[in-house]
Design a protein around this motif. Structure first.
Motif, short mmCIF file in Angstrom:
data_model
loop_
_atom_site.label_atom_id
_atom_site.label_comp_id
_atom_site.label_asym_id
_atom_site.label_seq_id
_atom_site.Cartn_x
_atom_site.Cartn_y
_atom_site.Cartn_z
N THR A 190 0.80 -1.22 0.00
CA THR A 190 0.00 0.00 0.00
C THR A 190 0.83 1.28 0.00
O THR A 190 0.46 2.23 -0.69
N LEU A 205 1.49 2.53 -3.43
CA LEU A 205 0.32 3.12 -4.08
C LEU A 205 0.10 4.54 -3.57
O LEU A 205 -0.30 5.43 -4.34
N TYR A 232 0.07 8.08 -5.57
CA TYR A 232 -1.04 9.03 -5.48
C TYR A 232 -0.52 10.45 -5.21
O TYR A 232 -0.97 11.43 -5.82
N ILE A 287 -7.00 -6.55 -4.99
CA ILE A 287 -7.34 -5.16 -4.70
C ILE A 287 -6.18 -4.24 -5.07
O ILE A 287 -6.36 -3.22 -5.73
N ILE A 319 -6.13 -1.33 -8.06
CA ILE A 319 -5.80 0.07 -7.76
C ILE A 319 -4.62 0.53 -8.61
O ILE A 319 -4.60 1.65 -9.15
N TYR A 320 -3.62 -0.36 -8.75
CA TYR A 320 -2.47 0.01 -9.56
C TYR A 320 -2.87 0.24 -11.02
O TYR A 320 -2.40 1.18 -11.67
N TYR A 364 -5.71 1.26 -12.10
CA TYR A 364 -6.38 2.57 -12.17
C TYR A 364 -5.35 3.70 -12.17
O TYR A 364 -5.47 4.66 -12.94
N GLN A 365 -4.34 3.60 -11.28
CA GLN A 365 -3.31 4.64 -11.24
C GLN A 365 -2.55 4.73 -12.56
O GLN A 365 -2.22 5.81 -13.02
#
Length: 549
Positions: A464, A467, A471, A516, A520-521, A523-524
């Motif tokens: 995390t 990530l 962000y 998960i 998320i990665y 999407y980034q």
């Protein structure tokens, strides 16, 4: 005994130049199953006058219901691979019917296959010469260590698990002391599959494959071979065997028969031989092998095939990623965008897992794999930070390198702080729940189990922070397609194993945490720009890759 045994085949005999089958395809046969305390085969005892109702005793037969040892017979079967030839026998033997196992004696199941000279089940006309009879024998008694209680208990109430209670209660009835718990005791095998292998090939002299030759009866005078009998106990798992003692009132027996093809027989034999070798050198235990058999018996074949195929690809990409990881950290000169705290977190979690594996007496191969991974993570600290030895406590000084930018450090610390707000309460709650409802060998085992539970359940803490840094920096490191495919495989392989392998519910849920992180990665990667100067998690920099290519 006293029976006539077939002589050993002499491969140097000049009497023949090839091996041909004695039984040809399509021949009709029957079989009889006897129980006896004698392992020797007696071929003459089945001679009859042509009247099927005539019962002749098997030597040292265990007489049940006045049948002189005969418990099962089937007629008018055909020596080929046609469907519908499966047969099944089930019976529970009481102590009065079959008292032999309780006297610590062996029980042998003798199976006699006989060629029929006619199709009548009532009056089968056949010649009981040597060519017409084939025999298989199987010991229904094995000797294993007595089932032993783990002696785990709830550390607060002192209450043992129900399984331990049952084992100790049975030992108390038998007056078994703690010193006698490791004794070897007779165990009843409740299942047996009898296969007659459909093999009718003609082999050149000395041309029989060795793995087949070891299980064939070949006539020393003619070189011809009898049908291959396979007494298959491969799928009988240890936990299904029953300890023969005073608490056992009856012995269940389930026999099955079918005509099997050569390929299936050879696969089972090869797998069984491989497992025996693994047990000898200590790379696999009976428990590990039973779990593997359970997977094959209970899982969907398509899911198993998919898992096996993906596992092979996963291993290849795992090796490539491991190689890239080592090569990068050997020549790293910038720590921009990397989370050093994630390395420390990985060291803590891998240490906990390693100690947990030691406490649970895991295979030494698994221990070596876990230990090497832990050493590599520790080695990374030396490359990522300035490490100095000091003469006074704590004897070690760790300082961030100049290349670890203040912006990255700030976001790394911020991510870990936010995660700790969630992690600490959840970890404490899980540990308290485990202490209240689960059983453990000691307080040390509880601490390890609680820590491992936290690692499994909240393991995404290692991924995390990266990530969060993405962000805050509003960018992602360039990730080549090879590493992308590895990341995808690493994500789905745990999901597949979660459905196939027997595991605790918490661990099964934790297998989906990578999904998960991966989503998320992705999407980034779509939302942010790709910074080709940042190092990705596999130690690759886009500009360096361009120079290489």
């Amino acid at each position: 005994g006293g029976g006539v045994q077939r002589p050993v085949t002499n491969l140097n005999s000049p009497k023949y130049d090839r091996h041909t089958p004695i039984w040809g395809p399509g021949e009709t046969f029957m079989f009889h199953v006897y129980l006896s305390t004698d392992e020797d085969a007696i071929f003459e005892h089945t001679k009859r006058s042509g009247i099927a109702s005539e019962k002749l005793p098997h030597p040292n037969a265990i007489d049940i219901d006045g049948n002189y040892g005969l418990i099962w017979e089937e007629h008018n079967l055909v020596f080929d691979m046609r469907e519908g030839q499966e047969r099944l026998f089930e019976k529970n033997f009481s102590m009065s019917e079959l008292p032999v196992p309780w006297r610590n004696q062996s029980v042998f199941a003798h199976v006699y296959f006989t060629r029929q000279r006619g199709s009548s089940a009532n009056h089968p006309q056949y010649d009981m010469g040597g060519d017409d009879v084939q025999h298989g024998v199987f010991n229904l008694i094995a000797h294993r260590k007595r089932p032993k209680a783990k002696r785990t208990q709830n550390l607060l109430s002192g209450e043992m698990s129900q399984k331990d209670k049952d084992i100790l209660a049975e030992n108390a009835k038998l007056n078994v002391t703690e010193e006698q718990e490791d004794e070897i005791v007779p165990m009843w095998k409740p299942e047996l599959s009898v296969h007659l292998v459909f093999e009718h090939s003609v082999f050149p002299r000395n041309g029989v494959p060795q793995q087949m030759f070891d299980h064939m009866d070949i006539c020393p005078d003619t070189g011809r071979y009898w049908p291959i009998v396979h007494m298959n106990e491969f799928w009988l798992m240890n936990h299904r065997m029953l300890p023969v003692n005073g608490t056992l009132t009856e012995l269940p027996l389930k026999l099955s028969f079918t005509v099997s093809d050569r390929l299936k027989w050879l696969m089972v034999m090869q797998w069984d031989q491989s497992m025996q070798q693994q047990r000898k050198i200590g790379t696999s235990s009976d428990k590990d092998q039973d779990e593997m058999k359970r997977i094959f018996l209970e899982s969907n074949p398509w899911l198993l095939g998919l898992t096996a195929a993906v596992s092979i690809l996963h291993s290849v990409f795992d090796f490539l990623a491991f190689k890239n990881d080592i090569s990068f950290w050997r020549k790293v000169d910038s720590l921009k965008g990397l989370s050093i705290r994630s390395i420390f977190t990985s060291i803590v979690t891998q240490t906990v897992v390693f100690l947990y594996l030691c406490d649970n007496e895991a295979s030494w191969i698994i221990l070596i794999s876990s230990g090497v991974g832990l050493l590599i993570e520790i080695w990374k600290i030396k490359k990522a930070m300035n490490v100095q030895l000091k003469p006074q406590f704590p004897y070690l000084s760790l300082e961030y390198k100049d290349t670890y930018s203040s912006e990255t450090l700030k976001y790394d610390q911020m991510a870990m702080r936010y995660l700790s707000y969630l992690l600490y309460p959840l970890s404490l709650g899980f540990s308290c729940y485990s202490l209240a409802y689960n059983q453990y060998k000691s307080w040390y085992s509880w601490l390890l189990s609680s820590a491992v539970g936290c690692v499994y359940t909240f393991g995404f803490i290692m991924m995390t922070p990266q990530l969060f840094i993405n962000y805050k920096l509003k960018s992602v490191a360039h990730l080549p397609w090879r590493a992308m495919v590895y990341k995808f495989l690493n994500t789905i392989i745990d999901d597949l194993f979660a459905f196939v392998i027997k595991m605790p519910t918490l661990h099964r849920l934790s297998c989906f945490r990578d999904d998960i992180i991966f989503l998320i990665y992705m999407y980034q990667r779509w939302a942010y720009s790709v910074d080709r100067t940042r190092v990705n998690e596999y130690g690759l920099v886009a500009k360096d890759m361009d120079e290489v290519s």
